[in-house]
Motif scaffolding. Structure first.
Motif: not given
Length: 271
Positions: A177-197
C-alpha cells in the motif's frame, strides 16, 4: 655470454623491462571513475537529486530471493485461509475437483504468469481464485501488485484495503500500500502505510528502506538516512538501502560517504 647480454642491452636502450602488477578489480576501476566524477562536482551548487530513491516490494522478479519468500507466504496463506472444506469440490470441465486444489493451481499459474511478465493474465487468475475465496489475502495482495505493475495504482490500493479489512495485521498489504502511495506522489500517506507495516514487524528491512525513500522524496534527508541505516542494521545485504544512502549523500554533496555507500552496493550486487 655476459658480453653478449651487455651488447644486447646497449643495442636496445629504449626497451622497458616488463612491470609485474595485477589488473585492479572492476569495482576499483568503477571507484576511480566515480571519484573523478565526484571531484568535478565539488564546486557546483547544491541541487535536488534527479534520481528518485529506489523502492522494493515483495514481487516475483529477477531477485529470486524475494520471489521465493513471497511465493511461500502467498501459497501458505491461500492454503490456510481457504474457507471451504478440502472435501468440497467444484465442477471443472465436467470433473469434480477439490476447491483447495483448484485454488492452489490458480495461484501457481498466476505466479508463472507473473514471472513471465504477463500481468493482465495473472490478474485474471487471481480473480478466479477470489471467486472461490473472496477473503484470500495472498490473491488480494498479489492482484494489487500486478495492477501496480500496469500503473493502476488506485485499483491496487482497493485490493490492499480489502486485504487489510480482512486482516489488519497483514504486513505485506501495508507494505505494498505504501509503495502504491509512493508511486502516486502521496508520500505522507506512504510513510503512514510503511509505519503500519513496521508496527507489525519492526525488522522489515524493505519497509524501512521504502519509508526512507518516501522521506527522501519529501526532502527530509536526515530522517531518510536514519531509515536506510536501520534497514542495513536489520539486513546488511540490503543493496537498495546502500544505493539510496549514496543518492542522499550525493544530493547533500557529501561525496566520500556517497562513494562508500555506492561501493558497498556494487560489491553486494555488481550488476
Amino acid at each position: 655470454e655476459r658480453e653478449r647480454n651487455q651488447n644486447k642491452t646497449k643495442m636496445e636502450p629504449n626497451k622497458r623491462l616488463p612491470i609485474t602488477t595485477t589488473t585492479p578489480p572492476i569495482k576499483h576501476q568503477i571507484s576511480w571513475k566515480m571519484i573523478s566524477k565526484l571531484l568535478k562536482m565539488t564546486h557546483s551548487q547544491p541541487q535536488k537529486s534527479s534520481l528518485p530513491p529506489l523502492t522494493r516490494s515483495i514481487v516475483p522478479s529477477k531477485h529470486r530471493n524475494l520471489a521465493v519468500v513471497s511465493d511461500e507466504m502467498a501459497l501458505n496463506q491461500d492454503g490456510s485461509l481457504l474457507e471451504k472444506d478440502a472435501e468440497e469440490a467444484v465442477d471443472v470441465g465436467g470433473e469434480l475437483i477439490s476447491c483447495r486444489l483448484v485454488a492452489k493451481n490458480y495461484m501457481r499459474e498466476a505466479w508463472s504468469l507473473m514471472d513471465l511478465g504477463k500481468h493482465r493474465e495473472a490478474i485474471e487468475c487471481f480473480d478466479k481464485l477470489l471467486t472461490l475465496n473472496p477473503k484470500s489475502l495472498g490473491a488480494l495482495n498479489n492482484k494489487g501488485l500486478m495492477l501496480a505493475k500496469i500503473n493502476k495504482y488506485e485499483e491496487a490500493l482497493i485490493c490492499y484495503d480489502k486485504a487489510i479489512t480482512i486482516d489488519a495485521k497483514y504486513e505485506l498489504a501495508h507494505q505494498n500500500q505504501g509503495l502504491a502511495y509512493n508511486q502516486l506522489g502521496k508520500y505522507r500517506s506512504a510513510i503512514e502505510a510503511f509505519d503500519r507495516a513496521l508496527k507489525i514487524n519492526p525488522e522489515n528491512s524493505l519497509a524501512l528502506n521504502n519509508k526512507g525513500a518516501a522521506l527522501q522524496n519529501l526532502g527530509r534527508y536526515s530522517e531518510a538516512l536514519k531509515c536506510y541505516n536501520r534497514s542495513i542494521e536489520v539486513n546488511e545485504e540490503c543493496v537498495v538501502a546502500y544505493t539510496n544512502k549514496g543518492r542522499v549523500f550525493m544530493t547533500l554533496k557529501q561525496y566520500l560517504p556517497a562513494l562508500a555507500s555506492i561501493e558497498r552496493a556494487t560489491q553486494l550486487d555488481p550488476s
